[in-house]
Design a protein around this motif. Sequence first.
Motif, PDB file in Angstrom:
ATOM      1  N   VAL A 185       0.787  -1.293   0.037  1.00  0.00           N
ATOM      2  CA  VAL A 185       0.040   0.060   0.178  1.00  0.00           C
ATOM      3  C   VAL A 185       0.796   1.167  -0.034  1.00  0.00           C
ATOM      4  CG1 VAL A 185      -0.208   0.195   2.467  1.00  0.00           C
ATOM      5  CG2 VAL A 185      -1.952   1.112   1.068  1.00  0.00           C
ATOM      6  N   TRP A 186       0.497   2.386  -0.832  1.00  0.00           N
ATOM      7  CA  TRP A 186       1.164   3.627  -0.768  1.00  0.00           C
ATOM      8  C   TRP A 186       0.699   4.217   0.437  1.00  0.00           C
ATOM      9  CZ3 TRP A 186      -1.557   7.990  -0.490  1.00  0.00           C
ATOM     10  CH2 TRP A 186      -0.932   9.299  -0.673  1.00  0.00           C
ATOM     11  N   LEU A 187       1.679   4.975   1.125  1.00  0.00           N
ATOM     12  CA  LEU A 187       1.539   5.694   2.405  1.00  0.00           C
ATOM     13  C   LEU A 187       1.387   7.095   2.216  1.00  0.00           C
ATOM     14  CD1 LEU A 187       3.938   3.576   4.519  1.00  0.00           C
ATOM     15  CD2 LEU A 187       1.586   3.244   4.361  1.00  0.00           C
ATOM     16  N   ALA A 242      -2.277   2.957   7.987  1.00  0.00           N
ATOM     17  CA  ALA A 242      -2.595   2.016   6.733  1.00  0.00           C
ATOM     18  C   ALA A 242      -2.885   0.703   7.276  1.00  0.00           C
ATOM     19  CB  ALA A 242      -1.320   2.069   5.927  1.00  0.00           C
ATOM     20  N   TYR A 288      -5.167  -0.020   2.573  1.00  0.00           N
ATOM     21  CA  TYR A 288      -5.856   0.928   2.654  1.00  0.00           C
ATOM     22  C   TYR A 288      -5.044   1.980   3.488  1.00  0.00           C
ATOM     23  CZ  TYR A 288      -9.898  -2.244   2.108  1.00  0.00           C
ATOM     24  OH  TYR A 288     -10.707  -3.264   1.582  1.00  0.00           O
ATOM     25  N   SER A 289      -4.825   3.109   2.948  1.00  0.00           N
ATOM     26  CA  SER A 289      -4.019   4.333   3.725  1.00  0.00           C
ATOM     27  C   SER A 289      -4.910   5.677   3.922  1.00  0.00           C
ATOM     28  CB  SER A 289      -3.080   4.905   2.399  1.00  0.00           C
ATOM     29  OG  SER A 289      -2.372   5.839   2.751  1.00  0.00           O
ATOM     30  N   ARG A 290      -4.513   5.899   5.048  1.00  0.00           N
ATOM     31  CA  ARG A 290      -5.049   7.243   5.584  1.00  0.00           C
ATOM     32  C   ARG A 290      -4.918   8.427   4.822  1.00  0.00           C
ATOM     33  NH1 ARG A 290      -1.849   9.360  10.366  1.00  0.00           N
ATOM     34  NH2 ARG A 290      -0.730  10.187   8.609  1.00  0.00           N
ATOM     35  N   THR A 333      -4.474  11.619  -3.354  1.00  0.00           N
ATOM     36  CA  THR A 333      -3.801  11.988  -2.104  1.00  0.00           C
ATOM     37  C   THR A 333      -4.386  13.208  -1.353  1.00  0.00           C
ATOM     38  OG1 THR A 333      -1.573  12.700  -1.045  1.00  0.00           O
ATOM     39  CG2 THR A 333      -2.160  13.267  -3.355  1.00  0.00           C
ATOM     40  N   ALA A 390      -3.523   2.291  -3.509  1.00  0.00           N
ATOM     41  CA  ALA A 390      -4.177   2.525  -2.285  1.00  0.00           C
ATOM     42  C   ALA A 390      -5.788   2.891  -2.497  1.00  0.00           C
ATOM     43  CB  ALA A 390      -3.191   3.650  -1.369  1.00  0.00           C
TER      44      ALA A 390
END
Length: 360
Positions: free
Chosen positions: A53-55, A116, A131-133, A83, A142
């Motif tokens: 996942v991308w952060l 995440a 899942y990323s915030r 983003t 993500a």
Amino acid sequence: MATIRSTGERGDGVEVVFTDANPYGSRTLVVERDETSSVAYLCGPQGTVHGAVWLANHRPAPETVDPAGLDPELPPVAARANTRHPDGRPPLGELRSLWFEEGDGVALYENDELLAVIPGWADMSRGMPGYSRDAMGESPFAWSLEEALEGLAPRLAKARAYWDWRGGDGSWATFQQFVMGHLDRTVGTAGRFWDAGGERLPAVGVTERPPERDREYTILSTVGMSCQPMPTVEQYIERPEACARVELAVATPGDARDAARLFLWLGQYPWHSVTWLGHGHTAKWYHRPDTFPLGSAYNGVIMLAGLPGLPDLSGFVFGGEAVQWLWLVPITAEELDLVVEAGYRALLPRLSAARLTGTG
């Protein structure tokens, strides 16, 4: 799937900033960053990436991103629309992880705030990232954590409560006492007890129930598998809570120590191999057939729940979920092939009462 190194500075300028292995040693969380972005990977023992996942972006986001044009050796970059920080954000703060009870998924926290989640079913090759915030909407790298939090929050709370309990003094002894008491009531008097887990989690023991009254065979059962649910069940079963917790049992008229070797083989297998065991599943013996614990005529086992003529072991509940006992019944190489070709039901007529109790 790609593989990554797990520690240190990589020659391509990518820095590993956090690593943590699950309690079973089957998955490792690796967080990497470069000057542009950060990403988290869920890796197997050899570094194979099972989920990612991308952060965050650390520089202004591009208007669009072509996944096919990205360098697979570098952390991916999120497009501006995907983003919450289109102008970029500072490097990540203090990180810690929370593993799912099953060990196949993990939550990542930044400064104690959920950052995440990579569930066990995440697979970027199939377009299913974690899942990323900081993610908005859905992208190949993500999905929005905010939109999934209603379903994920109870699971994370349950995982936190479980590991807090499991790390407390006396947790294993208490659980062991619960299972042994249930078997006392359903099977009979306990005999010997062996450790089948060694130094690794999950802790698993083997309890022996010698012949008594009209029962002329010994029953062996694992103690400890049901203390934590098995991985991946939710990917195959509509109601995973009905099948996620199991113990294994076997009936034998022979030396109980020989039969107990089956549990050394299978007792920790789901968590170390990130898979599950269920009704109708088979397992081929990993060694030469002449070493099979229940006789050289057999080459593996079929796992069946609720067999007629054997004690009813149902009725035990842990973690709010019913525990299913799976009986290990020896089968031949030919029967293993039959199950693969026609399903386990094709084998059932061949399983005599003598086979179920190990007397023929």
